[in-house]
Design an enzyme around this catalytic site. Structure first.
Site, PDB file in Angstrom:
ATOM      1  N   ALA A  95      -3.660   2.773   2.409  1.00  0.00           N
ATOM      2  CA  ALA A  95      -4.364   2.818   3.685  1.00  0.00           C
ATOM      3  C   ALA A  95      -5.679   3.564   3.517  1.00  0.00           C
ATOM      4  CB  ALA A  95      -3.497   3.503   4.734  1.00  0.00           C
TER       5      ALA A  95
ATOM      6  N   GLN B 292      -6.007  -2.105   2.385  1.00  0.00           N
ATOM      7  CA  GLN B 292      -5.473  -1.941   3.736  1.00  0.00           C
ATOM      8  C   GLN B 292      -6.402  -1.015   4.522  1.00  0.00           C
ATOM      9  OE1 GLN B 292      -1.992   0.657   4.824  1.00  0.00           O
ATOM     10  NE2 GLN B 292      -0.973  -1.309   5.158  1.00  0.00           N
TER      11      GLN B 292
ATOM     12  N   PRO C  26       0.824  -1.216   0.000  1.00  0.00           N
ATOM     13  CA  PRO C  26       0.000   0.000   0.000  1.00  0.00           C
ATOM     14  C   PRO C  26       0.856   1.263   0.000  1.00  0.00           C
ATOM     15  CG  PRO C  26      -0.747  -1.551   1.676  1.00  0.00           C
ATOM     16  CD  PRO C  26       0.573  -2.052   1.176  1.00  0.00           C
TER      17      PRO C  26
ATOM     18  N   TYR D   7       0.830   4.224  13.313  1.00  0.00           N
ATOM     19  CA  TYR D   7      -0.581   4.588  13.293  1.00  0.00           C
ATOM     20  C   TYR D   7      -1.319   3.913  14.456  1.00  0.00           C
ATOM     21  CZ  TYR D   7       0.815   6.632   8.907  1.00  0.00           C
ATOM     22  OH  TYR D   7       1.469   7.395   7.970  1.00  0.00           O
TER      23      TYR D   7
ATOM     24  N   ARG E 198      -0.390  -5.976   8.807  1.00  0.00           N
ATOM     25  CA  ARG E 198       0.928  -5.371   8.610  1.00  0.00           C
ATOM     26  C   ARG E 198       1.408  -4.813   9.942  1.00  0.00           C
ATOM     27  NH1 ARG E 198       3.331  -1.331   3.878  1.00  0.00           N
ATOM     28  NH2 ARG E 198       5.372  -2.313   3.978  1.00  0.00           N
TER      29      ARG E 198
ATOM     30  N   ARG F 108       7.975   1.875  -3.182  1.00  0.00           N
ATOM     31  CA  ARG F 108       8.591   2.931  -3.993  1.00  0.00           C
ATOM     32  C   ARG F 108       9.244   2.371  -5.257  1.00  0.00           C
ATOM     33  NH1 ARG F 108       9.118   4.348   1.319  1.00  0.00           N
ATOM     34  NH2 ARG F 108       8.590   6.483   1.900  1.00  0.00           N
TER      35      ARG F 108
END
Length: 361
Positions: free
Chosen positions: A57, A100, A23, A181, A227, A321
């Protein structure tokens, strides 16, 4: 055939190779809904040849967004909007699709990265944030410590979001308990100073993640994975031993996989970055659980990815990336590793002369 291009399985979901697109937030939604940017972005990645694409997300509540431009799934209307994106991809690509589900907690209410990523005040379009304890992340706004009622509402929001995700047509659900998070905040003693059943001991700090996993898994028929950040990279914080304990708890409850990243919880983190820098964490967890582990972390070369799978360090690798930089990474990996890869018929004539046979029909 290479190990990277062998079939794999996450729960009951079969993938035609071991390459997963992780994600990646795009900060381009409007009031939680996908825009044309998402159609272009996801459409590009859907033609990559990867086995699974997990979209960014997606917040289960409005205040759980990282920024005002994050995707959301807190209403049926937003679920329907995501369903339209899923249907577009399904029409043109066989790639499997995951979503996600997350909540940013104390790291919510910030600007887009290319605008500086600073915390947003109410006058700038920001909002009150929530966290296990009233402790700010660096210079971000101080969050409100969550009450028992807040926790119950968050749990239900994850369940409701998961049901909407299944209705939208996704193949898999990932719970975001990494990168500092909300769910990671409950796990880490650096962010969680609670004195109730959700704070203090490791067992208590695991509780919210485990409960949300159990309730989401019971609510849907899709594979559900998690995750995690394997370590905070800060002394006294969440660490690999704690991550192994969490992985074992999730494994025992039928998690489809554990997706192993690291960091994001504290501005004091000291990350030792280099090729494969997070893979050893994945390997340590894979050695302790039966559920598949996904490794990430500066995996840029096909030979790296192949070695990770071939040596059993993890069952899958994920790219983020690297896939933005080169959306055809799986094509080039198949060429380097002597494998075949399926591509859309519109692209088959692009097969280079010196790689005849690379594209399977």
């Amino acid at each position: 055939m290479s190990h990277l291009f062998s079939e794999g399985q996450l729960g009951e979901l079969r993938l035609n190779n071991r390459i997963i697109i992780a994600p990646m937030c795009q900060y381009s939604a409007e009031q939680g809904a996908p825009t044309d940017w998402h159609s272009v972005h996801l459409g590009t990645l859907a033609q990559s040849g990867a086995g699974l694409l997990i979209i960014e997300a997606t917040s289960v509540t409005p205040e759980g967004r990282i920024s005002p431009w994050d995707l959301g799934i807190w209403s049926d209307e937003l679920g329907d909007a995501l369903q339209k994106e899923v249907e577009k991809i399904r029409h043109w690509s066989p790639i499997k699709l995951g979503i996600q589900l997350g909540h940013a907690g104390r790291k919510a209410s910030v600007d887009a990265p290319w605008k500086g990523g600073k915390t947003l005040s109410d006058s700038d379009g920001g909002w009150e944030t929530l966290a296990p304890s009233a402790q700010a992340f660096g210079e971000y706004r101080t969050p409100r410590a969550m009450s028992s009622d807040d926790i119950a509402k968050i749990k239900q929001a994850f369940v409701d979001g998961a049901r909407r995700a299944q209705k939208a047509g996704f193949d898999l659900i990932e719970l975001h308990a990494a990168h500092g998070y909300l769910l990671h905040q409950f796990l880490s003693p650096l962010a969680n100073q609670r004195t109730d059943n959700y704070g203090g001991s490791l067992e208590n700090r695991l509780r919210l993640v485990v409960e949300i996993f159990e309730e989401v898994k019971a609510a849907v028929s899709l594979p559900v994975g998690v995750r995690i950040s394997a370590t905070d990279w800060v002394e006294g914080g969440w660490d690999i031993d704690s991550s192994i304990a969490l992985a074992k708890a999730l494994d025992a409850r039928g998690s489809a996989y554990i997706h192993v990243s690291s960091g994001g919880l504290s501005p004091a983190q000291q990350i030792q970055i280099g090729p494969n820098y997070q893979v050893p964490f994945a390997q340590q967890i894979q050695q302790q659980v039966a559920t598949p582990v996904i490794a990430v972390g500066l995996i840029t070369e096909p030979e790296q990815a192949e070695a990770i799978i071939a040596t059993g360090q993890a069952e899958f690798i994920a790219l983020a990336r690297a896939m933005l930089f080169n959306p055809r990474w799986p094509w080039h990996a198949a060429a380097k590793l002597g494998s075949k890869i399926a591509v859309a018929p519109q692209y088959q004539r692009s097969e280079p002369h010196h790689l005849r046979g690379l594209f399977s029909v």
